[in-house]
Design a protein around this motif. Structure first.
Motif, mmCIF file in Angstrom:
data_model
loop_
_atom_site.group_PDB
_atom_site.id
_atom_site.type_symbol
_atom_site.label_atom_id
_atom_site.label_comp_id
_atom_site.label_asym_id
_atom_site.label_seq_id
_atom_site.Cartn_x
_atom_site.Cartn_y
_atom_site.Cartn_z
ATOM 1 N N GLN A 219 0.807 -1.222 0.000
ATOM 2 C CA GLN A 219 0.000 0.000 0.000
ATOM 3 C C GLN A 219 0.844 1.277 0.000
ATOM 4 O OE1 GLN A 219 -0.486 -2.553 2.237
ATOM 5 N NE2 GLN A 219 -2.197 -3.440 1.086
ATOM 6 N N LYS A 220 2.006 1.233 0.673
ATOM 7 C CA LYS A 220 2.813 2.436 0.807
ATOM 8 C C LYS A 220 4.295 2.074 0.788
ATOM 9 C CE LYS A 220 3.400 6.547 3.721
ATOM 10 N NZ LYS A 220 2.955 7.255 4.963
ATOM 11 N N THR A 221 5.074 2.820 0.012
ATOM 12 C CA THR A 221 6.487 2.495 -0.098
ATOM 13 C C THR A 221 7.345 3.751 -0.179
ATOM 14 O OG1 THR A 221 8.150 1.306 -1.409
ATOM 15 C CG2 THR A 221 6.326 2.310 -2.617
ATOM 16 N N SER A 222 8.548 3.640 0.353
ATOM 17 C CA SER A 222 9.550 4.704 0.216
ATOM 18 C C SER A 222 10.695 4.249 -0.682
ATOM 19 C CB SER A 222 10.094 5.095 1.600
ATOM 20 O OG SER A 222 9.071 5.626 2.405
ATOM 21 N N GLY A 223 10.529 3.075 -1.305
ATOM 22 C CA GLY A 223 11.538 2.590 -2.231
ATOM 23 C C GLY A 223 12.797 2.118 -1.530
ATOM 24 N N ASP A 224 13.945 2.344 -2.167
ATOM 25 C CA ASP A 224 15.218 1.904 -1.618
ATOM 26 C C ASP A 224 16.215 3.054 -1.640
ATOM 27 O OD1 ASP A 224 15.839 2.109 -4.318
ATOM 28 O OD2 ASP A 224 15.880 -0.049 -4.655
ATOM 29 N N GLU A 225 17.433 2.803 -1.168
ATOM 30 C CA GLU A 225 18.432 3.860 -1.057
ATOM 31 C C GLU A 225 19.826 3.244 -1.082
ATOM 32 O OE1 GLU A 225 19.147 7.857 1.717
ATOM 33 O OE2 GLU A 225 17.952 6.198 2.491
ATOM 34 N N GLU A 226 20.780 3.979 -1.606
ATOM 35 C CA GLU A 226 22.156 3.496 -1.625
ATOM 36 C C GLU A 226 22.654 3.271 -0.199
ATOM 37 O OE1 GLU A 226 23.925 2.584 -4.167
ATOM 38 O OE2 GLU A 226 22.466 3.203 -5.687
ATOM 39 N N PHE A 227 23.395 2.187 -0.003
ATOM 40 C CA PHE A 227 23.908 1.847 1.320
ATOM 41 C C PHE A 227 24.779 2.959 1.885
ATOM 42 C CE2 PHE A 227 27.073 -0.580 3.985
ATOM 43 C CZ PHE A 227 26.195 -0.871 5.018
ATOM 44 N N SER A 228 25.574 3.591 1.038
ATOM 45 C CA SER A 228 26.452 4.664 1.511
ATOM 46 C C SER A 228 25.666 5.821 2.130
ATOM 47 C CB SER A 228 27.324 5.188 0.366
ATOM 48 O OG SER A 228 26.510 5.675 -0.693
ATOM 49 N N LYS A 229 24.497 6.107 1.596
ATOM 50 C CA LYS A 229 23.664 7.188 2.136
ATOM 51 C C LYS A 229 23.064 6.790 3.493
ATOM 52 C CE LYS A 229 22.469 9.292 -2.316
ATOM 53 N NZ LYS A 229 21.372 9.680 -3.228
ATOM 54 N N LEU A 230 22.673 5.530 3.609
ATOM 55 C CA LEU A 230 22.159 5.034 4.878
ATOM 56 C C LEU A 230 23.237 5.113 5.961
ATOM 57 C CD1 LEU A 230 20.325 1.964 3.360
ATOM 58 C CD2 LEU A 230 19.176 3.703 4.721
ATOM 59 N N VAL A 231 24.440 4.708 5.617
ATOM 60 C CA VAL A 231 25.554 4.734 6.562
ATOM 61 C C VAL A 231 25.858 6.161 6.998
ATOM 62 C CG1 VAL A 231 28.036 4.315 6.805
ATOM 63 C CG2 VAL A 231 26.581 2.598 5.700
ATOM 64 N N ALA A 232 25.896 7.076 6.051
ATOM 65 C CA ALA A 232 26.204 8.477 6.369
ATOM 66 C C ALA A 232 25.128 9.096 7.255
ATOM 67 C CB ALA A 232 26.347 9.269 5.073
ATOM 68 N N ARG A 233 23.874 8.730 7.059
ATOM 69 C CA ARG A 233 22.796 9.324 7.842
ATOM 70 C C ARG A 233 22.776 8.816 9.278
ATOM 71 N NH1 ARG A 233 18.924 8.568 4.611
ATOM 72 N NH2 ARG A 233 17.908 6.704 5.394
ATOM 73 N N TYR A 234 22.990 7.508 9.482
ATOM 74 C CA TYR A 234 22.825 6.949 10.822
ATOM 75 C C TYR A 234 24.066 7.095 11.703
ATOM 76 C CZ TYR A 234 18.343 5.302 9.245
ATOM 77 O OH TYR A 234 17.066 5.253 8.765
ATOM 78 N N LYS A 235 25.250 7.206 11.119
ATOM 79 C CA LYS A 235 26.478 7.469 11.894
ATOM 80 C C LYS A 235 26.594 6.551 13.116
ATOM 81 C CE LYS A 235 26.794 12.365 10.574
ATOM 82 N NZ LYS A 235 25.645 12.368 9.642
ATOM 83 N N ALA A 236 26.416 5.281 12.896
ATOM 84 C CA ALA A 236 26.397 4.312 13.985
ATOM 85 C C ALA A 236 27.703 3.535 14.077
ATOM 86 C CB ALA A 236 25.236 3.347 13.771
ATOM 87 N N ALA A 237 27.833 2.740 15.132
ATOM 88 C CA ALA A 237 28.989 1.865 15.264
ATOM 89 C C ALA A 237 28.973 0.808 14.165
ATOM 90 C CB ALA A 237 28.991 1.205 16.639
ATOM 91 N N VAL A 238 27.779 0.306 13.858
ATOM 92 C CA VAL A 238 27.625 -0.708 12.810
ATOM 93 C C VAL A 238 26.320 -0.465 12.064
ATOM 94 C CG1 VAL A 238 27.200 -3.170 12.358
ATOM 95 C CG2 VAL A 238 28.990 -2.493 13.956
ATOM 96 N N VAL A 239 26.380 -0.576 10.748
ATOM 97 C CA VAL A 239 25.185 -0.609 9.908
ATOM 98 C C VAL A 239 25.328 -1.835 9.011
ATOM 99 C CG1 VAL A 239 23.774 0.572 8.181
ATOM 100 C CG2 VAL A 239 24.983 1.905 9.929
ATOM 101 N N ALA A 240 24.302 -2.672 8.959
ATOM 102 C CA ALA A 240 24.378 -3.910 8.177
ATOM 103 C C ALA A 240 23.038 -4.188 7.513
ATOM 104 C CB ALA A 240 24.758 -5.088 9.080
ATOM 105 N N ASN A 241 23.073 -4.991 6.468
ATOM 106 C CA ASN A 241 21.835 -5.353 5.779
ATOM 107 C C ASN A 241 20.885 -6.076 6.728
ATOM 108 O OD1 ASN A 241 24.093 -7.491 5.085
ATOM 109 N ND2 ASN A 241 22.157 -8.615 5.094
ATOM 110 N N GLY A 242 19.583 -5.926 6.470
ATOM 111 C CA GLY A 242 18.577 -6.519 7.329
ATOM 112 C C GLY A 242 17.835 -7.666 6.687
ATOM 113 N N THR A 243 16.505 -7.519 6.551
ATOM 114 C CA THR A 243 15.685 -8.601 6.046
ATOM 115 C C THR A 243 15.428 -8.469 4.550
ATOM 116 O OG1 THR A 243 13.681 -9.898 6.463
ATOM 117 C CG2 THR A 243 13.450 -7.490 6.485
#
Length: 290
Positions: free
Chosen positions: A75-99
């Motif tokens: 019903q509702k989607t935000s699509g996908d995003e480059e991994f590098s952008k996800l990493v830059a936004r969250y600034k975490a100790a670890v970012v990894a693929n999910g489900t």
């Protein structure tokens, strides 16, 4: 007891090689609450993330493409995003693929999901795959709905459904057809990632394997690493890992969801920390109307 299969669109894709038998690996010391090490099992390299679940600064959540508040559905989607952008936004100790997520235009994400003590995807009919949940104090549990009954998702601070399950109470347990997985690619060889936890529930272990494995080989590896419970995660072109914003395993395609792990040196946003404190005091996410 007979458990009937429920037909559903397969989300899964992947593909293969081999792992030597007789795997052994000694877990390193846990001086830091979140450690990322490159290790080997019988000469096979993999990245190992070890998370101290007892550390009060260890906060685990899900990140979504485009910083969406809800995971993709039909019903509702935000699509996908480059991994590098996800990493830059969250600034975490670890970012990894999910489900897993589907190849349809909506890029539908598999399973129910709780992040930061809030539902970001929910269906009351959900009963496939295996769920890793973290409750109060980051206490982990792993539930295979069609065998154990549905998880109590509203008791989870963090909840991710994927699979197939690899380990159950310290023993290899692989029954993909019961869980609802039918895609032949998933049942063969693949570039894989997996997640699990130790018997005492104090360490979460994320493995990012650098060669292709069968589910059996993946399960053997996770047991040798020290897991008591473990399940397969998305893999193939989705296999991805970043440590302190440094990408050590780049994704082969844009992603819809990622596992995000914060610690004292890479702290969680204030809002997430406040939500964590409220959750510890008994605040629970209300179950959405499906």
């Amino acid at each position: 007891m007979t458990i009937s299969k429920i037909s559903r669109r397969s989300f899964l894709f992947l593909g293969g090689a081999t792992l030597a038998q007789g795997l052994t690996l000694t877990l390193p010391s846990y001086a830091q609450p979140v450690q990322v090490n490159k290790s080997q099992i019988n000469g096979i390299p993999f990245y190992q993330t070890i998370v101290d679940l007892t550390n009060p600064k260890t906060l685990i959540t899900m990140g979504l493409a485009k910083n969406a508040s809800f995971a993709n559905t039909i019903q509702k989607t935000s699509g996908d995003e480059e991994f590098s952008k996800l990493v830059a936004r969250y600034k975490a100790a670890v970012v990894a693929n999910g489900t897993f997520f589907a190849k349809n235009p909506q890029k539908t994400v598999m399973g129910n999901m709780v992040a930061g003590g809030k539902f970001v995807k929910y269906s009351r009919w959900e009963n496939f795959g295996t769920t890793l949940g973290l409750g109060v104090g980051n206490k982990p549990e792993m539930v295979t709905a069609r065998v154990d009954g549905k998880p109590e998702w509203n008791k989870h601070w963090f909840s991710l459904t994927c699979g197939p399950r690899l380990l159950r109470q310290g023993e290899i347990w692989i029954n993909p057809s019961i869980e609802g997985f039918k895609d032949p690619a998933v049942l063969g060889n693949s570039a894989r990632t997996a997640i699990g936890f130790t018997q005492d529930g104090t360490k979460l272990i994320l493995a990012n394997f650098e060669i292709n494995l069968t589910l059996q080989q993946e399960a053997e590896a996770m047991k040798a690493i020290g897991c008591y419970e473990a399940m397969n995660l998305d893999g193939g072109a989705s296999r991805a890992l970043a440590n302190k914003t440094n990408i050590v395993v780049p994704a082969g395609r844009p992603l819809t969801n990622v596992i995000v792990i914060y610690d004292a040196t890479n702290p969680a946003p204030t809002a997430l920390e406040q939500a964590w404190l409220k959750f510890q005091k008994g605040e629970r996410p209300p179950i959405p109307a499906s």
